[in-house]
Each structure stands twice: as C-alpha cells, then as structure tokens.
Design a protein around this motif. Structure first.
Motif, PDB file in Angstrom:
ATOM      1  N   LEU A 405     -18.674  -9.687   9.812  1.00 46.02           N
ATOM      2  CA  LEU A 405     -18.934 -10.730  10.802  1.00 46.02           C
ATOM      3  C   LEU A 405     -19.602 -11.942  10.396  1.00 46.02           C
ATOM      4  O   LEU A 405     -18.903 -13.205  10.648  1.00 46.02           O
ATOM      5  CB  LEU A 405     -19.798 -10.296  12.095  1.00 46.02           C
ATOM      6  CG  LEU A 405     -18.652  -9.313  13.121  1.00 46.02           C
ATOM      7  CD1 LEU A 405     -19.779  -8.768  14.309  1.00 46.02           C
ATOM      8  CD2 LEU A 405     -17.511  -9.942  13.449  1.00 46.02           C
ATOM      9  N   LEU A 406     -20.748 -11.569   9.777  1.00 44.77           N
ATOM     10  CA  LEU A 406     -21.533 -12.861   9.048  1.00 44.77           C
ATOM     11  C   LEU A 406     -20.618 -13.666   8.144  1.00 44.77           C
ATOM     12  O   LEU A 406     -20.812 -14.877   7.966  1.00 44.77           O
ATOM     13  CB  LEU A 406     -22.933 -12.266   8.471  1.00 44.77           C
ATOM     14  CG  LEU A 406     -23.866 -13.445   8.158  1.00 44.77           C
ATOM     15  CD1 LEU A 406     -24.185 -14.250   9.371  1.00 44.77           C
ATOM     16  CD2 LEU A 406     -25.085 -12.620   7.647  1.00 44.77           C
ATOM     17  N   GLY A 407     -19.920 -12.758   7.415  1.00 42.33           N
ATOM     18  CA  GLY A 407     -18.974 -13.449   6.410  1.00 42.33           C
ATOM     19  C   GLY A 407     -18.123 -14.497   7.061  1.00 42.33           C
ATOM     20  O   GLY A 407     -17.823 -15.517   6.498  1.00 42.33           O
ATOM     21  N   MET A 408     -17.445 -13.979   8.199  1.00 45.40           N
ATOM     22  CA  MET A 408     -16.516 -14.730   8.860  1.00 45.40           C
ATOM     23  C   MET A 408     -17.035 -15.962   9.521  1.00 45.40           C
ATOM     24  O   MET A 408     -16.354 -17.177   9.573  1.00 45.40           O
ATOM     25  CB  MET A 408     -15.845 -13.963   9.842  1.00 45.40           C
ATOM     26  CG  MET A 408     -14.896 -12.648   9.247  1.00 45.40           C
ATOM     27  SD  MET A 408     -14.343 -11.643  10.854  1.00 45.40           S
ATOM     28  CE  MET A 408     -13.323 -12.744  11.628  1.00 45.40           C
ATOM     29  N   ILE A 409     -18.384 -15.758  10.067  1.00 42.54           N
ATOM     30  CA  ILE A 409     -19.051 -16.937  10.467  1.00 42.54           C
ATOM     31  C   ILE A 409     -19.297 -17.729   9.501  1.00 42.54           C
ATOM     32  O   ILE A 409     -19.215 -19.138   9.798  1.00 42.54           O
ATOM     33  CB  ILE A 409     -20.290 -16.341  11.065  1.00 42.54           C
ATOM     34  CG1 ILE A 409     -20.037 -15.496  12.530  1.00 42.54           C
ATOM     35  CG2 ILE A 409     -21.199 -17.621  11.545  1.00 42.54           C
ATOM     36  CD1 ILE A 409     -21.110 -14.703  13.056  1.00 42.54           C
ATOM     37  N   GLU A 410     -19.664 -17.372   8.205  1.00 42.33           N
ATOM     38  CA  GLU A 410     -19.986 -18.352   7.498  1.00 42.33           C
ATOM     39  C   GLU A 410     -18.721 -19.208   6.876  1.00 42.33           C
ATOM     40  O   GLU A 410     -18.994 -20.248   6.421  1.00 42.33           O
ATOM     41  CB  GLU A 410     -20.642 -17.472   6.321  1.00 42.33           C
ATOM     42  CG  GLU A 410     -21.174 -18.334   4.701  1.00 42.33           C
ATOM     43  CD  GLU A 410     -22.233 -19.298   5.318  1.00 42.33           C
ATOM     44  OE1 GLU A 410     -21.998 -20.309   4.406  1.00 42.33           O
ATOM     45  OE2 GLU A 410     -23.091 -19.059   6.180  1.00 42.33           O
ATOM     46  N   SER A 411     -17.793 -18.277   6.787  1.00 44.05           N
ATOM     47  CA  SER A 411     -16.631 -19.145   6.245  1.00 44.05           C
ATOM     48  C   SER A 411     -15.989 -20.091   7.333  1.00 44.05           C
ATOM     49  O   SER A 411     -15.497 -20.953   6.883  1.00 44.05           O
ATOM     50  CB  SER A 411     -15.305 -18.062   6.087  1.00 44.05           C
ATOM     51  OG  SER A 411     -15.086 -17.461   7.451  1.00 44.05           O
ATOM     52  N   ARG A 412     -16.319 -19.903   8.453  1.00 46.95           N
ATOM     53  CA  ARG A 412     -15.957 -20.871   9.567  1.00 46.95           C
ATOM     54  C   ARG A 412     -17.057 -21.961   9.775  1.00 46.95           C
ATOM     55  O   ARG A 412     -16.579 -23.145  10.068  1.00 46.95           O
ATOM     56  CB  ARG A 412     -15.786 -20.088  10.751  1.00 46.95           C
ATOM     57  CG  ARG A 412     -15.325 -21.020  12.016  1.00 46.95           C
ATOM     58  CD  ARG A 412     -13.780 -21.411  11.740  1.00 46.95           C
ATOM     59  NE  ARG A 412     -13.387 -22.058  13.027  1.00 46.95           N
ATOM     60  CZ  ARG A 412     -12.206 -22.676  13.098  1.00 46.95           C
ATOM     61  NH1 ARG A 412     -11.267 -22.576  11.975  1.00 46.95           N
ATOM     62  NH2 ARG A 412     -11.579 -23.466  14.150  1.00 46.95           N
ATOM     63  N   LEU A 413     -18.236 -21.742   9.783  1.00 46.42           N
ATOM     64  CA  LEU A 413     -19.315 -22.524   9.834  1.00 46.42           C
ATOM     65  C   LEU A 413     -19.902 -22.806   8.786  1.00 46.42           C
ATOM     66  O   LEU A 413     -21.345 -23.048   8.623  1.00 46.42           O
ATOM     67  CB  LEU A 413     -20.253 -22.413  11.207  1.00 46.42           C
ATOM     68  CG  LEU A 413     -19.527 -21.940  12.380  1.00 46.42           C
ATOM     69  CD1 LEU A 413     -20.529 -21.528  13.464  1.00 46.42           C
ATOM     70  CD2 LEU A 413     -19.013 -23.236  13.007  1.00 46.42           C
ATOM     71  N   GLY A 414     -19.566 -22.586   7.451  1.00 42.56           N
ATOM     72  CA  GLY A 414     -20.165 -22.460   6.224  1.00 42.56           C
ATOM     73  C   GLY A 414     -21.255 -23.320   5.843  1.00 42.56           C
ATOM     74  O   GLY A 414     -21.151 -24.713   6.141  1.00 42.56           O
ATOM     75  N   SER A 415     -22.100 -22.867   5.382  1.00 45.02           N
ATOM     76  CA  SER A 415     -23.616 -23.616   5.386  1.00 45.02           C
ATOM     77  C   SER A 415     -24.115 -23.297   3.796  1.00 45.02           C
ATOM     78  O   SER A 415     -25.306 -23.616   3.361  1.00 45.02           O
ATOM     79  CB  SER A 415     -24.635 -23.339   6.181  1.00 45.02           C
ATOM     80  OG  SER A 415     -25.070 -22.209   6.257  1.00 45.02           O
TER      81      SER A 415
END
Length: 470
Positions: A405-415
């Motif tokens: 989930l954190l990887g998916m969030i990162e890919s979407r809201l990448g920082s």
C-alpha cells in the motif's frame, strides 16, 4: 455497550487532558507564555470533552471481553486525536496529518517524527512529546486498570486486551494491585535514570525528557542528532536503561526480592542472548582499530535500540554495508520481552515459533512420535502455540500489505521514497521503532512521506502497539 465504551474512553481522554497541564507548567517555567496558554487551552478542551463522555454520556458497568478489546482499540485512536491539540494550537505543527502522525508515534512509543530539528521546539512541546511516549509506554489503559474498578468498571477485560504478552502476568490476584506495582517499578527506573543522565553531560531538562522516552522505549529526543552528540557515559547509561525497559517489568518486580530471578527466566536469557549476538555481529561489521571503543559502543547501542524498538541512534546505520542494513531490518521484527514496553513480535513468541517449528520437523522424521512444544522447561499448551502462530501470520500479513500500500501511495503521490525506505518505514511503524533506512533513516525524518502514507503508517503504529488483535 456504547455507553460503557463512552465511559471508559471519556475517562482516558480526560486523563490525557490533565497530563497536558504538565507541559503547560514547563512552558511557564521557561517563560514561554504564549505556548503555555495554548497548551492549557488544549488541556481544557480535552478534559471537557472527556468529562462529558465520562460523566454524562457514559455509564459504568462490567465489560465483556469484546467491549474490552473495543475500548482499548478506540482509546488509542481517540487519545492520538486529542493529543494533536498542543501541536496545532501552538503552531509547532501546522496540519492535522503531521500532528496526528507525531502524536501517534508518541503514544505508541514508535519515535518516528516529522520534526527536522526537535531543539527548535519549545520546552513545553518537547516535554509533551516525551510525556506521550512515557504514558504510552506502560499503557494508559494499564493505569486505568488501577482506577476504573473503583468507579464500577471491571479491569480484567481491559488487561486482556492491553497485555503485551500471550496472557496477563499477574503479580497479585487483583489486576489493580498488579498495575500499581508495575507503575511503581516504571516510575522508580525513570527517576533513577534521570539522576544518572543529569550526572553526565545532560542538563536536568534533557535528562527528564530522555528518561521518559528511554523507559518507554520510545526514542523521541531533544536534538536533531538523537543521542550521537552526547558523551560516551550518557550513551552507556541509555544502553543500560533501554535493555532494562526491554525486559518484563513483572520480572523486575520479582527480582527486587531475588535478583536470581533474571537468570532463572528463560525469556530473559533468550532476550539477552539475542542482544549480545546482534551486538557482536555489528561490531564485527563496523570494527575500526583506531576507534575500537566507539565501534563497540555504537554496536551495543544499535543492537539494544533495535531489539527493544527504542529507535535512538548514535550512528547512521543507513550508511553501513548492505548486510548490516539487512540485519538492522531483521532486528526490527524482534522486540523485547512480553510484559516490557518494547514493541515488535516479542522474544517469547519468537522462541515458541522456533520450538514449534522444530517439533513439526521432528514429526516429519518420526510420524508416530509425540512431540510437545516446550519453553523454559515447561510445555506450551497448543492454544497458546496456535495463538502465537496466528499473531505472527497477521503481523507478516500487515507488514506485506502495508509495504504494498505504501508503495502504491508513493507511486501515486510520489515524493522520492525508494523501495528500501518504504519497506523499512512499514517495518519500523509496525514494530514501534522509529527510524528506518534510506530517506527515513536515523539522520532523516518522515516529513517526505506522502500525506496518505502518514495516515497508513499511523494506523500501523497503533496496530503494532496494540499487538494487532484489539
């Protein structure tokens, strides 16, 4: 059911509000007039809301087991929500997401932070950060076990939900008396550590702040460099008290009369062995002939800090060799003893898992044999073995799901978080440790994590602190 839950949660919230008076008083002492007033406003709001639910909406009564688990689970989320008020009202943190993350990291004793330089915060806010960890260390709910029975609410159900081991470790037939004795030990060790740190290169304020977060295995400090800027004496004192905090407090109490209880306790022996082995491997990996004393101290500090899930640091283990970084991540899953303030899987569960696996292997070789899982010279009942296996399964499921989930969030809201940073962040949150590797390593913070990722990590912190089942 709802009114009984409101009664308990209201009492806990009101107690949290009363605790805010302490940082307000500290701000007054340091003439931080504005911060003191704003923290007092937060205390007033928290106490008022808590009192309304406690005295008006709530109704005392005997809890069922289901209600006990619900009360514990909800209480931690509600406490974390109201605990944001000192940060938001003083402007120390300017948004709810970051404030909730910081507060959740406090009450769950995780130590992850979005604050780049804690020394820039006011004295009152620094003490509030430390106080949240100290209260969360032994558990606000455990304190409630000593108080709520007097108000007509049974504490046994709460203890089952809050107990950090497979089952509550009673020192007396009454949970209320057990809670009092555990708090006595907790306060006594904290006071002793304050004196020892004050005798070194910490001033009184720093000594108090760090003693609160050491005994809670929390890891919040007052400096951007964690413990690295303090003397070798101070670091060894903290090593000793992190190790103490990672052992069972019930064992500490029994050892007051007979120190030999430590060596008799199987879990303590396994716990001590894990720390020594980890420290030895790290020492071998970072050894420097010219700075041998520093190598030994940094190795011991890192091993104890990771195994006890405290999260303090004296060295940037994110810059070590890949093999040592893998070891550090592995240590994040261990945890101290059952009945300690540490997070993680816990030594008892690891020992039971290992011995149950060994028994299963023997059954493969000898299908007709009868093999019993033993620990400490005693057989472990099958229901406990199954409970430990279920816990570990859920723990790893949450770890893997959280990482995805954190990887998916990162890919979407990448920082900018890489895979290592994201994976270690989830392991750190679930194990209530604090620093991870890479962008969330010991010399960095969690400010770069996307806002949705912070809410995910906050949930994992609370799930890990409650040991998943509640």
């Amino acid at each position: 059911m709802g009114r009984r839950l409101a009664f308990i949660i209201g009492a806990v919230v009101a107690a949290s509000g009363v605790a805010m008076v302490v940082p307000a008083a500290v701000s007054l002492g340091y003439q931080e007039w504005s911060e003191a007033g704003q923290i007092l406003i937060g205390a007033l709001i928290t106490v008022t809301v808590g009192a309304i639910f406690w005295r008006i909406v709530g109704r005392p009564g005997v809890l069922t087991t289901k209600e006990g688990f619900a009360a514990v689970g909800l209480a931690w989320f509600v406490m974390a929500f109201f605990g944001t008020l000192p940060y938001l009202l003083t402007g120390s943190i300017d948004n709810l997401t970051d404030a909730f993350f910081e507060t959740a990291a406090g009450f769950t004793t995780t130590g992850s932070s979005i604050v780049p330089d804690p020394s820039a915060l006011s004295h009152g806010i620094l003490i509030w950060r430390s106080a949240t960890q100290w209260m969360g260390g032994m558990g606000v709910i455990v304190l409630s076990i000593a108080i709520l029975p007097l108000l007509g609410v049974g504490g046994v159900q709460l203890a089952k939900a809050e107990s950090p081991g497979p089952q509550p470790d009673r020192l007396t037939p009454r949970f209320r008396e057990t809670a009092k004795r555990l708090w006595f030990i907790y306060v006594a060790f904290t006071f002793i550590e304050v004196l020892l740190l004050w005798a070194g290169d910490m001033n009184l304020f720093q000594a108090v702040a760090h003693a609160l977060t050491t005994m809670s295995t929390g890891g919040f400090g007052t400096e951007a460099t964690s413990i690295a800027g303090f003397s070798a004496y101070t670091q060894w004192v903290i090593i000793a008290f992190m190790f103490i905090a990672g052992a069972s407090f019930a064992l500490h109490f029994r050892a007051l009369r007979n120190p030999g209880e430590y060596l008799k306790n199987s879990e303590f022996r396994v716990y001590g062995t894990l720390v020594l082995v980890a420290a030895g491997i790290i020492t071998f990996g970072i050894w420097d002939d010219a700075m041998w004393s520093t190598s030994i101290r940094d190795s011991a500090f890192t091993a104890v800090s990771m195994v006890t899930t405290t999260g303090y640091a004296t060295a940037d283990f994110g810059a070590w060799a890949p093999g040592l970084q893998i070891l550090v991540v592995g240590l994040m899953f261990l945890g101290g003893s059952a009945g300690s303030t540490a997070g993680g899987v816990k030594t008892f569960r690891l020992a039971v898992l290992t011995r149950a696996a060994a028994a299963d292997l023997r059954r493969l070789v000898h299908p007709r044999g009868v093999f019993v899982t033993r620990f400490g010279g005693k057989s472990v009942p099958d229901p406990i073995v199954e409970s430990v296996q279920s816990f570990f399964l859920f723990y790893m499921f949450l770890f893997m799901t959280g990482t995805v989930l954190l990887g998916m969030i990162e890919s979407r809201l990448g920082s900018g978080l890489d895979l290592i940073s994201a994976t270690s962040a989830v392991a750190s949150a679930l194990g209530n440790i604090g620093p991870g590797l890479g962008e969330v390593g010991p010399t960095a913070n969690f400010l770069a994590v996307p806002w949705l990722g912070k809410w995910l990590l906050s949930f994992l912190m609370i799930a890990g602190r409650l040991e998943i089942f509640p």
